[in-house]
Design a protein around this motif. Sequence first.
Motif, short mmCIF file in Angstrom:
data_model
loop_
_atom_site.label_atom_id
_atom_site.label_comp_id
_atom_site.label_asym_id
_atom_site.label_seq_id
_atom_site.Cartn_x
_atom_site.Cartn_y
_atom_site.Cartn_z
N TYR A 223 -61.46 29.82 -41.35
CA TYR A 223 -61.20 30.67 -42.51
C TYR A 223 -60.34 29.89 -43.48
N ASN B 37 -59.13 36.83 -44.97
CA ASN B 37 -60.37 36.71 -44.18
C ASN B 37 -60.06 36.44 -42.72
N LEU B 38 -59.01 35.67 -42.47
CA LEU B 38 -58.62 35.41 -41.08
C LEU B 38 -58.26 36.70 -40.37
#
Length: 726
Positions: free
Chosen positions: A40, A45-46
């Motif tokens: 990521y 998003n992670l």
Amino acid sequence: MKVRLLSLNTEKSIPFAKFQARVVSSLKGYTEGNETFVHYDKMLNLFEGFQNAIQNDDIIVIAVDQKRYFKLKNAIAQAFEVENVQSPAVLNMLENNDALSDEQRKNFSSFPEMSTVFLSKDGMYSGFGIDNGEKYIVVIPIDDDRINIILRNGVVPYLAQGLGGEAASILSETQHIDNEKAEIAISRLWETGSVVAVNGTANSEALKNLGEAVEHFSDVVVFTPHVEDKGEVNATEYAAQLARVSLDLSAANIGASISDIYETDESKYICIAVADDDNATVRKLYLEDGETEDAFIESVAAELYELIGERAAGIRSVGIEVSDAPSEPTEPMEKKSSKKTVTILAIILGVVILLCAVLAVVFKMQGENGSASKALRKLFGYETTTESTTQAPTTQAPTTEPAPETNENKLKISEFIIQDILEIEKKQKEEAEKPTEEATEPETNEEGEEKPSESEVEEDKGAPEFITVNGEKIPAKDAIAGLVMTEMGEGYEMEAIKAQAIVIYTYLKYRDNDFQIDGVQIEKSVTQEVEVAVSEVFGRYISYNGEVALTPFFEIAAGGTADASMVFSENYPYLRAVSRLDGNPEASVEGYENTVQLKRGEVQGILLKADFEIDVDSDPTRWIIVRERNNAVSSSVGYVKSVRVGGQDLTGYEFITKLSDIGIKSSCFKLSYDSSSETFTFTSYGIGCGVGMSKAGANALAGKGYNYERILKTYFANTTLAKEAN
């Protein structure tokens, strides 16, 4: 048990494949060994991936680059609704680090309050783990210098203690045995005052991982560069050769090596070796059924530590003893039932050594021209190009030995290349100007088909065994090293030396005359650094559109380099002008700027001596007129493409060579004339023709971290590196 690997790493701070292999290998008790990180580039998003992993997986490992490590720690604390607290253990390790500010100490030592801290070797960028009952979250930095200790002393014990079970038991037991072997070996090295030099093969990293946390590791274990040169030796002898090379390249008293994985139709194996000044011991270890390659490499590293410890203690080790004598070039590759070595090979090797010793005696008794000697040379494919230098019998008239070869009146190969190409272009021009002859019918074979040209049927012979320099047949690597030494000598970066070796090898291949060259300087004595660099890149060459490239080079660039058209009449699309490096680091190199002042009469004499027709009574400012140049140095100074001298048009390079008495060192120059003092002033920048690779520039790039491939790409545009079979 499900394991999820996540990473927040846009810049790939270390080669991520290596990092991933370390992590997966450390988790081998819980994984299938084929997990990969999901990358990521944004923290948001992670966390989406992290939420999914919390719902579906048992162990979640998050790797993060250093720039965002502090932010991630804070974000995880917020996600679990806890405070960050400072770790006393980390604070204690950071106490004496004066380079850190109070704010940095706080950031390094703060972790979510429910976490277990995995200490790094210096406290900075330590990892941590969170156990929320059923899930284990592990957060680690992407840090090549610290990750081994974090994994070995932190993550592995943490998971083993928390998860328990058969996998954890196996992992803990195996780890204990492997650690013990490393500890014993390092302890014996320390106690006996010994040092082991390990050849830096790819798998040597496992040796570092296993022993790095042991006290005195850095004092007794060193790693030397890996030089790929298998030659005509088998796997066991190659392992011994690598160990000896490391011994020679260091001040250690023990050399060691761990090979890559060899694969046959039936099995996979690795060879490990230790060597001292007397002999080498090699063990051949086989991959067991069901064993992953990562686990195998780690167990082999532990076995090598055992060998090292035995050698340090003077204990005779079980294994194949390999001396310096040559052996058969091939080796049977049958699958073995265990990791034990085959002692029969040692017996065969002993017979070979004895045979070689007997033949050597016969060789010495008969001399190089004796019948036995000739037979042996023919058998092993070795021929000399000169007559024997053994002393004649006293009953004959004494012979006069030829004077040793010197570099006097010979050119450096950098100068030779330019003159050679210009001479070739001159001959081609003369041929083109000859009256055309009637076309001849192509040759045909018995069936009436046109015979292919020699270039169409010629096969690639691979890298040469010998190169003939000035009539002397020299082992190819020694010849390249000697030619490199004349150009670079001492004080150059390793990657620049490698680039130079490839450029010279490429030119010799470009000449297409069976690797023969005359009239060039070559050093007989080379540094160890040059020898290692040449061995590492030997056989690599530069190509353009599938053809061997022309690779000129020179001393120092004048800000940037020149287009090939500045010197040559033919177009070489990959020899384009390269703009100056950032900050123009070559400007600080000794000899970059050179100024010569000559009186009117001196210049007049030099021009007349070189057969230039000038009107000595005319305006001196009209004797030499620069007509075309680039702007390598500034808007008014650059490499000269065209200069008119007494009615003749020359290139800048022709000018500095034909009028060498002036003393201009580069075809990047400017000139002026002071009528009041009747003085010419010539100022040149850089040294050499300016086309191709700058040696000083390559060295500057290497100092900035460029490897040899990137250096060559900088100077030879749109080319590729090819490699011949050794």
